[in-house]
Design a protein around this motif. Structure first.
Motif: not given
Ligand code: DP6
Length: 351
Positions: A13, A16-18, A117-119, A152-154, A157, A214, A218, A264, A304-305
């Motif tokens: 991102a 960022k989504y946070w 770690a991004s799921s 997993s909001g991301s 995307r 993450s 959030h 963030l 990211d986180a």
């Molecule tokens: C910091 O709740 O989508 O990457 O558990 O890794 O899927 P995962 O995280 P998620 O939050 C993403 C948070 C971020 C910023 C982003 O990707 O927008």
């Protein structure tokens, strides 16, 4: 019944989504803009088997059919099983016969211990493969919606390639009821991958799993006194980032994406209780990227986180950036990626 294999990439991102208004359904407080990657992928085979039975989820050790399998971490296993159940319930609302159980084998192409770690890629691939196994081919909005509902909001995307924007619920304006605002909170493609050949050079400074998920970040975000300030300035920043992406203007985009990542982490560090994702080597990489810029290279950091640093630069500069980052004390490995096309149905399945 039927079986489907889909791969999907992680995304990084720029905004960022946070922070969420609904953690379980991943409804974001703010819009976000990302670039889908190419080689950091998850590949997932899902089989839907009619009748009663126990659903199974395994991780494959390599990409070949018949690969040896291992048990996933319990947290991922539970999230994945919950999501499959959610998809089954949704399919039933669409008049599909979804009475059965699941067999899932999945694998990440990037090092599991890399702390990336991004799921996002995992849940995007799982969502699309599960739809395939149920014989459903949802439209683009529904793909993004279903991936988002994984929690997993991301992932919402990662169902698109190229450059992607995910607005907050209710966008573009007031007037939607809560249920409609939830159902229309989906990402959309801003531009395809061939719009702009950007690279993401990833400096891995952390090899274990991150200390705080993450989801907890959030949950705590709005306890930071800096949270509201960032929310107030984000609409203008989102406009500026969207414009810079569409104009392929890295010198405009770079400072904005770096600033957003720092904010963030400022929010994380000032949340109650605080979250410190950075390691000393994170700061060393940030300083090295500033040095690269002073030396004429348009390279920009985002995190990211976690402690790892993603350095966004023109594809032509990626060799130089990767070679420089590899010299930094505390960098264990440098991964090279670039903008990618998004999910694809794979001919070869794990079983
Ligand atoms: C910091 O709740 O989508 O990457 O558990 O890794 O899927 P995962 O995280 P998620 O939050 C993403 C948070 C971020 C910023 C982003 O990707 O927008």
């Amino acid at each position: 019944m039927s079986k489907s294999t889909v791969s999907a990439s992680a995304n990084i991102a720029f905004i960022k989504y946070w922070g969420t208004t609904d953690l379980e359904r991943a409804l974001p407080c703010n819009g976000s803009i990302s670039m889908t990657l190419s080689t950091c992928r998850s590949r997932c085979t899902v089989e839907f088997i009619a009748g009663t039975g126990v659903s199974t989820i395994h991780l494959a050790d390599d990409d070949k059919p018949g690969s040896s399998l291992t048990e996933p971490p319990p947290r991922f296993r539970q999230r994945a099983l919950d999501h499959l159940q959610r998809l089954q319930a949704w399919a039933q609302t669409q008049q599909h016969d979804a009475d059965g159980h699941w067999r899932v084998v999945t694998r990440n192409s990037f090092p599991a211990a890399a702390g990336l770690a991004s799921s996002a890629s995992g849940f995007a691939a799982l969502t699309l493969a599960a739809c395939g196994a149920l014989g459903i081919d949802p439209d683009a909005d529904t793909r993004s919606l279903l991936a988002r509902r994984s929690g997993s909001g991301s992932a919402s995307r990662s169902v698109f390639g190229g450059f992607v924007e995910w607005p907050p619920p209710g966008w573009p304006g007031p007037g939607l009821g809560d249920a409609d605002a939830e159902a229309t909170c989906v990402a959309r493609q801003l531009a395809p991958a061939d719009h702009w050949d950007l690279a993401d050079v990833i400096a891995l400074v952390e090899t274990g799993p991150k200390a705080v998920a993450s989801l907890d970040g959030h949950r705590r975000a709005s306890s930071s006194p800096h949270f509201a300030a960032r929310q107030a300035l984000l609409p203008a920043r989102l406009d500026a980032v969207r414009t810079a992406v569409l104009a392929r203007d890295l010198d405009r985009l770079g400072p904005l994406l770096e600033q957003d990542a720092i904010e963030l982490h400022l929010i994380a560090m000032s949340s109650q209780p605080p979250i410190f994702y950075w390691q000393p080597a994170t700061l060393a990489v940030l300083a090295t990227v500033r040095d690269l810029r002073a030396d004429g290279c348009s390279a920009w950091s985002t995190m990211d986180a976690g402690a790892n640093v993603h350095v966004i630069c023109a594809a032509d500069d990626a060799d130089r950036v990767a070679a420089t980052l590899a010299q930094v004390d505390g960098v264990h490995q440098v991964l090279r990626d670039r903008v990618g096309d998004g999910p694809r149905v794979e001919a070869e399945s794990f079983f």
